[in-house]
Design a protein around this motif. Structure first.
Motif, PDB file in Angstrom:
ATOM      1  N   ILE A 163       0.909  -1.094   0.019  1.00  0.00           N
ATOM      2  CA  ILE A 163       0.144  -0.178  -0.192  1.00  0.00           C
ATOM      3  C   ILE A 163       0.758   1.228   0.236  1.00  0.00           C
ATOM      4  O   ILE A 163       1.630   1.437   1.077  1.00  0.00           O
ATOM      5  N   ASN A 164       0.779   2.037  -0.924  1.00  0.00           N
ATOM      6  CA  ASN A 164       1.620   3.227  -0.981  1.00  0.00           C
ATOM      7  C   ASN A 164       0.661   4.471  -0.810  1.00  0.00           C
ATOM      8  O   ASN A 164      -0.231   5.038  -1.611  1.00  0.00           O
ATOM      9  N   PHE A 165       0.913   4.837   0.415  1.00  0.00           N
ATOM     10  CA  PHE A 165      -0.072   5.952   0.794  1.00  0.00           C
ATOM     11  C   PHE A 165       0.338   7.383   0.128  1.00  0.00           C
ATOM     12  O   PHE A 165      -0.371   8.179  -0.014  1.00  0.00           O
ATOM     13  N   THR A 166       1.602   7.468  -0.357  1.00  0.00           N
ATOM     14  CA  THR A 166       2.037   8.710  -0.844  1.00  0.00           C
ATOM     15  C   THR A 166       1.598   8.924  -2.125  1.00  0.00           C
ATOM     16  O   THR A 166       1.255  10.017  -2.594  1.00  0.00           O
ATOM     17  N   TRP A 202       1.455  15.026   6.202  1.00  0.00           N
ATOM     18  CA  TRP A 202       1.395  14.861   7.449  1.00  0.00           C
ATOM     19  C   TRP A 202       1.100  16.150   8.227  1.00  0.00           C
ATOM     20  O   TRP A 202       0.093  16.152   9.050  1.00  0.00           O
ATOM     21  N   ALA A 203       2.213  16.964   8.010  1.00  0.00           N
ATOM     22  CA  ALA A 203       1.793  18.320   8.904  1.00  0.00           C
ATOM     23  C   ALA A 203       0.514  19.018   8.683  1.00  0.00           C
ATOM     24  O   ALA A 203       0.014  19.547   9.211  1.00  0.00           O
ATOM     25  N   ASP A 204       0.611  19.067   7.259  1.00  0.00           N
ATOM     26  CA  ASP A 204      -0.440  20.025   6.560  1.00  0.00           C
ATOM     27  C   ASP A 204      -1.817  19.315   6.758  1.00  0.00           C
ATOM     28  O   ASP A 204      -2.962  19.791   7.264  1.00  0.00           O
ATOM     29  N   ASN A 245      -2.895  19.959  10.459  1.00  0.00           N
ATOM     30  CA  ASN A 245      -3.242  21.351  10.502  1.00  0.00           C
ATOM     31  C   ASN A 245      -4.590  21.655  10.031  1.00  0.00           C
ATOM     32  O   ASN A 245      -5.513  22.125  10.792  1.00  0.00           O
ATOM     33  N   THR A 246      -5.143  20.875   8.868  1.00  0.00           N
ATOM     34  CA  THR A 246      -6.391  20.865   8.546  1.00  0.00           C
ATOM     35  C   THR A 246      -7.142  20.281   9.313  1.00  0.00           C
ATOM     36  O   THR A 246      -8.431  20.864   9.606  1.00  0.00           O
ATOM     37  N   LYS A 247      -6.975  19.252   9.920  1.00  0.00           N
ATOM     38  CA  LYS A 247      -7.950  18.596  10.717  1.00  0.00           C
ATOM     39  C   LYS A 247      -8.234  19.539  12.105  1.00  0.00           C
ATOM     40  O   LYS A 247      -9.261  19.332  12.563  1.00  0.00           O
TER      41      LYS A 247
END
Length: 373
Positions: A254-257, A326-328, A331-333
């Motif tokens: 599984i490639n999450f990127t 991940w960081a963005d 922040n959105t969440k």
């Protein structure tokens, strides 16, 4: 076999006479002076040459010229010392040693040149942008470490072959021997070859690249390196896992990127005392909040009154962020969570929490029995 002391004395006497003779000492001093001059002036000479070359390449774009000059800087200094050694020994030793000295000099130059090219490949392997500029196109990061290792191996092999040929060895026989040895090696190292070919399959098929976040049945993390035998994955606890390429080729990855968006879903639980019109207004405002956010995919927004829970009314919230970083994503969440809290406060809607109610069927009878006792 015993050696008579009186037999050694004449030989030793003859050697000392030669060692301390005028011609021998003169040649030795001249050779030391020659070597000293080259050692002392190697830095000055090298810096002068490279200062002149840098003036010529100051107006060029990119790092190609800088990489080239840096790669050849130390080999050039060593080449100057090598030339000093050659001239010093040529002056000191008899002319019968000229053949060996010439071969040593040529072999040294080949090694120094190969070392410079080896360093140059390493510099390019660390800079994806310069490789793209050199090839006039974009190259996948997964190919860089694999082909850089392959090119370095070829440089070492060619250096060995050229030096062996220069010294008169039969290179054809050596290559043929490698063929027979390779057959025996292939039979003895099937697993190693399987991993090598699996690495080639990974590079061609490209299920993931360096820097991608992947997950298999056994490991999850970020790909940091791909070589001939294995792939290195940095897990989220910072542990480094080395996985044989053969295992990855035969595993579900599984490639999450590679996903274009990232999902966020949860249930909001509000108290049963919430009026229906307030609940409906709150749902409408949460939906507008999500649709208006610049980092949320508006086609995926779902906010619905989902069910009557055991101790709360449940609102189903479902949407996707446009970023997978991940960081963005966090922040959105966080922005959405604060926005929902503000809406709930303004609409006077209270969040529910797990609770248990105990009902007594005949509380008066129980009270009377307790008083009687």
């Amino acid at each position: 076999m015993q050696v008579n002391f009186f037999q050694i004395v004449p030989v030793l006497n003859q050697f000392l006479k030669y060692a301390f003779s005028y011609s021998h000492l003169y040649n030795l001093v001249v050779s030391v002076v020659i070597l000293g001059i080259f050692v002392l002036f190697k830095n000055i000479f090298t810096n002068y040459i490279f200062k002149f070359l840098r003036r010529m390449t100051d107006k060029t774009k990119g790092m190609a010229d800088e990489y080239l000059l840096t790669s050849f800087h130390d080999p050039l200094k060593n080449a100057i010392v090598l030339l000093g050694l050659y001239l010093a020994f040529k002056n000191y030793l008899p002319s019968s040693y000229d053949y060996v000295l010439n071969k040593v000099l040529s072999s040294g130059v080949i090694i120094l040149f190969a070392n410079a090219v080896y360093k140059l490949v390493g510099f390019y392997a660390e800079n994806e942008t310069e490789i793209g500029r050199l090839l006039n196109g974009k190259i996948d990061k997964i190919l860089i470490p694999f082909f850089s290792k392959m090119i370095r191996f070829i440089i070492v092999a060619l250096t060995f072959v050229v030096i062996a040929s220069d010294w008169g060895y039969d290179v054809n026989g050596f290559v043929a021997g490698l063929g027979l040895g390779g057959l025996a090696f292939a039979l003895a190292a099937k697993d190693l070859l399987a991993n090598v070919f699996s690495g080639i399959v990974i590079i061609i098929d490209k299920p993931f690249s360096i820097g991608d976040w992947i997950k298999t049945n056994d490991v999850e993390g970020t790909v940091v390196d791909i070589n001939f035998r294995s792939t290195k994955i940095r897990m989220f606890d910072q542990a480094l896992v080395t996985v044989p390429n053969f295992n990855l080729v035969n595993a579900s990855i599984i490639n999450f990127t590679k996903r274009p968006t990232r999902r966020i879903t949860f249930n909001l639980e509000v108290t049963y005392s919430t009026p229906s019109h307030k609940l409906q207004k709150g749902i409408e405002r949460i939906e507008k909040l999500l649709l208006a956010h610049s980092n949320i995919d508006e086609t995926s927004v779902v906010v619905k009154f989902d069910s009557f829970g055991g101790s709360a009314l449940q609102i189903f919230v479902y949407f996707f962020t446009k970023t997978i970083v991940w960081a963005d994503y966090l922040n959105t969440k966080q922005d959405i969570n604060f926005g929902i809290m503000k809406i709930m406060e303004e609409e006077g809607i209270s969040f529910a929490f797990p609770s248990t109610s105990v009902y007594l069927e005949t509380p008066l009878k129980i009270k009377q029995e307790a008083e009687a006792n």
